[in-house]
Motif scaffolding. Structure first.
Motif, PDB file in Angstrom:
ATOM      1  N   ARG A 245       0.843  -1.192   0.000  1.00  0.00           N
ATOM      2  CA  ARG A 245       0.000   0.000   0.000  1.00  0.00           C
ATOM      3  C   ARG A 245       0.874   1.235   0.000  1.00  0.00           C
ATOM      4  O   ARG A 245       1.899   1.273   0.678  1.00  0.00           O
ATOM      5  CB  ARG A 245      -0.922   0.023   1.222  1.00  0.00           C
ATOM      6  CG  ARG A 245      -1.929   1.174   1.153  1.00  0.00           C
ATOM      7  CD  ARG A 245      -2.998   1.065   2.200  1.00  0.00           C
ATOM      8  NE  ARG A 245      -3.970   2.138   2.041  1.00  0.00           N
ATOM      9  CZ  ARG A 245      -4.980   2.337   2.855  1.00  0.00           C
ATOM     10  NH1 ARG A 245      -5.174   1.540   3.879  1.00  0.00           N
ATOM     11  NH2 ARG A 245      -5.827   3.332   2.658  1.00  0.00           N
ATOM     12  N   GLU A 246       0.470   2.230  -0.783  1.00  0.00           N
ATOM     13  CA  GLU A 246       1.153   3.516  -0.807  1.00  0.00           C
ATOM     14  C   GLU A 246       0.126   4.619  -0.609  1.00  0.00           C
ATOM     15  O   GLU A 246      -0.969   4.552  -1.159  1.00  0.00           O
ATOM     16  CB  GLU A 246       1.884   3.729  -2.135  1.00  0.00           C
ATOM     17  CG  GLU A 246       3.003   2.742  -2.392  1.00  0.00           C
ATOM     18  CD  GLU A 246       3.623   2.940  -3.760  1.00  0.00           C
ATOM     19  OE1 GLU A 246       3.834   4.110  -4.162  1.00  0.00           O
ATOM     20  OE2 GLU A 246       3.884   1.935  -4.440  1.00  0.00           O
ATOM     21  N   LEU A 247       0.501   5.627   0.152  1.00  0.00           N
ATOM     22  CA  LEU A 247      -0.370   6.769   0.390  1.00  0.00           C
ATOM     23  C   LEU A 247      -0.034   7.892  -0.582  1.00  0.00           C
ATOM     24  O   LEU A 247       1.109   8.015  -1.034  1.00  0.00           O
ATOM     25  CB  LEU A 247      -0.204   7.266   1.832  1.00  0.00           C
ATOM     26  CG  LEU A 247      -0.522   6.231   2.923  1.00  0.00           C
ATOM     27  CD1 LEU A 247      -0.171   6.787   4.295  1.00  0.00           C
ATOM     28  CD2 LEU A 247      -1.984   5.813   2.876  1.00  0.00           C
ATOM     29  N   ASN A 248      -1.030   8.699  -0.889  1.00  0.00           N
ATOM     30  CA  ASN A 248      -0.839   9.833  -1.794  1.00  0.00           C
ATOM     31  C   ASN A 248      -0.192  10.995  -1.044  1.00  0.00           C
ATOM     32  O   ASN A 248      -0.776  11.539  -0.117  1.00  0.00           O
ATOM     33  CB  ASN A 248      -2.178  10.277  -2.388  1.00  0.00           C
ATOM     34  CG  ASN A 248      -2.760   9.224  -3.312  1.00  0.00           C
ATOM     35  OD1 ASN A 248      -2.089   8.743  -4.219  1.00  0.00           O
ATOM     36  ND2 ASN A 248      -4.016   8.859  -3.083  1.00  0.00           N
ATOM     37  N   VAL A 249       1.003  11.343  -1.445  1.00  0.00           N
ATOM     38  CA  VAL A 249       1.763  12.405  -0.784  1.00  0.00           C
ATOM     39  C   VAL A 249       1.782  13.652  -1.656  1.00  0.00           C
ATOM     40  O   VAL A 249       2.110  13.577  -2.837  1.00  0.00           O
ATOM     41  CB  VAL A 249       3.216  11.963  -0.522  1.00  0.00           C
ATOM     42  CG1 VAL A 249       3.975  13.048   0.236  1.00  0.00           C
ATOM     43  CG2 VAL A 249       3.251  10.651   0.234  1.00  0.00           C
ATOM     44  N   ARG A 250       1.448  14.797  -1.085  1.00  0.00           N
ATOM     45  CA  ARG A 250       1.656  16.070  -1.784  1.00  0.00           C
ATOM     46  C   ARG A 250       3.020  16.591  -1.329  1.00  0.00           C
ATOM     47  O   ARG A 250       3.125  17.395  -0.414  1.00  0.00           O
ATOM     48  CB  ARG A 250       0.533  17.056  -1.460  1.00  0.00           C
ATOM     49  CG  ARG A 250      -0.833  16.602  -1.959  1.00  0.00           C
ATOM     50  CD  ARG A 250      -1.792  17.788  -2.127  1.00  0.00           C
ATOM     51  NE  ARG A 250      -1.846  18.615  -0.933  1.00  0.00           N
ATOM     52  CZ  ARG A 250      -2.670  18.413   0.096  1.00  0.00           C
ATOM     53  NH1 ARG A 250      -3.477  17.370   0.088  1.00  0.00           N
ATOM     54  NH2 ARG A 250      -2.677  19.221   1.133  1.00  0.00           N
ATOM     55  N   TYR A 251       4.024  16.102  -1.994  1.00  0.00           N
ATOM     56  CA  TYR A 251       5.405  16.326  -1.565  1.00  0.00           C
ATOM     57  C   TYR A 251       5.838  17.779  -1.702  1.00  0.00           C
ATOM     58  O   TYR A 251       5.538  18.440  -2.680  1.00  0.00           O
ATOM     59  CB  TYR A 251       6.328  15.445  -2.404  1.00  0.00           C
ATOM     60  CG  TYR A 251       7.811  15.668  -2.170  1.00  0.00           C
ATOM     61  CD1 TYR A 251       8.488  14.968  -1.189  1.00  0.00           C
ATOM     62  CD2 TYR A 251       8.532  16.591  -2.929  1.00  0.00           C
ATOM     63  CE1 TYR A 251       9.844  15.161  -0.970  1.00  0.00           C
ATOM     64  CE2 TYR A 251       9.880  16.804  -2.719  1.00  0.00           C
ATOM     65  CZ  TYR A 251      10.534  16.082  -1.736  1.00  0.00           C
ATOM     66  OH  TYR A 251      11.873  16.286  -1.525  1.00  0.00           O
ATOM     67  N   GLU A 252       6.578  18.233  -0.698  1.00  0.00           N
ATOM     68  CA  GLU A 252       7.304  19.493  -0.780  1.00  0.00           C
ATOM     69  C   GLU A 252       8.683  19.293  -0.193  1.00  0.00           C
ATOM     70  O   GLU A 252       8.842  18.629   0.839  1.00  0.00           O
ATOM     71  CB  GLU A 252       6.582  20.621  -0.019  1.00  0.00           C
ATOM     72  CG  GLU A 252       5.352  21.152  -0.725  1.00  0.00           C
ATOM     73  CD  GLU A 252       4.756  22.366  -0.020  1.00  0.00           C
ATOM     74  OE1 GLU A 252       5.410  22.873   0.925  1.00  0.00           O
ATOM     75  OE2 GLU A 252       3.653  22.786  -0.391  1.00  0.00           O
ATOM     76  N   ALA A 253       9.694  19.850  -0.846  1.00  0.00           N
ATOM     77  CA  ALA A 253      11.050  19.808  -0.318  1.00  0.00           C
ATOM     78  C   ALA A 253      11.193  20.814   0.822  1.00  0.00           C
ATOM     79  O   ALA A 253      10.452  21.789   0.914  1.00  0.00           O
ATOM     80  CB  ALA A 253      12.055  20.126  -1.423  1.00  0.00           C
ATOM     81  N   GLN A 254      12.148  20.565   1.694  1.00  0.00           N
ATOM     82  CA  GLN A 254      12.385  21.512   2.792  1.00  0.00           C
ATOM     83  C   GLN A 254      13.033  22.781   2.239  1.00  0.00           C
ATOM     84  O   GLN A 254      13.867  22.725   1.326  1.00  0.00           O
ATOM     85  CB  GLN A 254      13.263  20.871   3.856  1.00  0.00           C
ATOM     86  CG  GLN A 254      14.631  20.437   3.396  1.00  0.00           C
ATOM     87  CD  GLN A 254      15.294  19.482   4.367  1.00  0.00           C
ATOM     88  OE1 GLN A 254      14.875  18.328   4.503  1.00  0.00           O
ATOM     89  NE2 GLN A 254      16.338  19.944   5.050  1.00  0.00           N
TER      90      GLN A 254
END
Length: 218
Positions: A52-61
Motif C-alpha cells: 500500500r502507498e499513500l498519496n503524498v503532496r510532496y514538498e522539499a524543505q
C-alpha cells in the motif's frame, strides 16, 4: 528523562554536504500511487504479501534545518492537510541546529490530526534487534493502513533497494508513506532533495537507520 533518542539532530558539515548544501529546491509533484492492498479483515495475507502507498503532496524543505517540519508536513499531506512549515517549526522549537527529537514531532502530529493517534517509539540501541525491527514493520503497516504516515528521526548512512546511499551523519527526519511485501520494504518520502524525493528501503535498513533515535507512529 531524555536518552540518546533525544539528542539534538544538529546538521553537521557532513550532513549538509550529503544533501548538496542542504538547500532543497522547489516543491515538486507527489511521488505516489493509488492505495492498494487487501482489506484489514485479511490481515494475515496482507502482512505476507500486501502493498500500500499513500498519496503524498510532496514538498522539499526550504532550508537545511527544516527537515523535521518538512517531514511532518509531508506526512500530514496524506490526510489532505496542508500546514505551513514555519508554523510547525515554531511549535517544534526548530532552530538552525535542527529539531531536537521525535518527541517534539509527535505532539504536532496529534494536534493537527485532532486526536492522540500518534505515539513516539524509541530504538535506543546502536543497531536494531529483531524484536525492534518487527515492531517497526508492524507499526508502519498498521499506520499506513490507517491512512497515516510515519515520521522517523534517522542518523548515519543507509542503502535503499536500488543500491543508492543516503547519508545524514548529523541527523535527519523522513516520512514513511507506504509498504510492500507485507512491510519488509517501505517507501520513504525525503524532503532533503527533490531529485530523490522518494525511494524504497528494506525495513531492516530503516530500523538500523533509526537506531539510537526514534519514530512516531499510530
Amino acid at each position: 528523562m531524555r536518552t540518546d533518542l533525544i539528542r539534538k539532530t544538529a546538521l553537521t558539515a557532513a550532513t549538509i554536504a550529503a544533501t548538496g548544501g542542504g538547500i532543497a529546491g522547489p516543491a515538486i509533484a507527489a511521488h505516489a500511487a493509488a492505495p492498494e492492498g487487501k482489506p484489514a479483515a485479511q490481515v494475515q495475507n496482507r502482512k505476507d504479501h500486501g502493498q500500500r502507498e499513500l498519496n503524498v503532496r510532496y514538498e522539499a524543505q526550504p532550508n537545511f534545518y527544516y527537515c523535521g517540519p518538512a517531514a511532518t508536513r509531508n506526512a500530514l499531506s496524506v490526510q489532505g492537510k496542508d500546514i505551513n512549515v514555519d508554523a510547525m517549526a515554531k511549535e517544534m522549537g526548530t532552530t538552525e541546529a535542527g529539531t531536537n527529537s521525535i518527541n517534539d514531532i509527535t505532539p504536532v502530529l496529534n494536534k493537527e490530526t485532532g486526536k492522540n493517534a500518534y505515539h513516539s517509539v524509541e530504538i535506543s540501541s546502536p543497531t536494531a534487534d529483531e524484536k525492534q525491527t518487527d515492531k517497526l514493520r508492524t507499526d508502519i503497516v498498521d499506520t499506513v493502513d490507517d491512512g497515516r504516515a510515519v515520521v522517523a528521526n534517522i542518523a548515519g548512512t543507509a542503502v535503499d533497494t536500488d543500491g543508492n546511499t543516503h547519508s545524514f551523519e548529523g541527523g535527519h527526519y523522513i516520512s514513511v508513506v507506504g509498504y510492500r511485501d507485507g512491510g519488509h520494504e517501505v517507501k520513504i518520502a525525503d524532503s532533503a532533495d527533490p531529485a530523490t524525493a522518494s525511494y524504497w528501503m528494506s525495513v531492516d535498513n530503516l530500523a538500523d537507520w533509526i537506531a539510537t533515535r526514534g519514530y512516531s507512529a499510530s
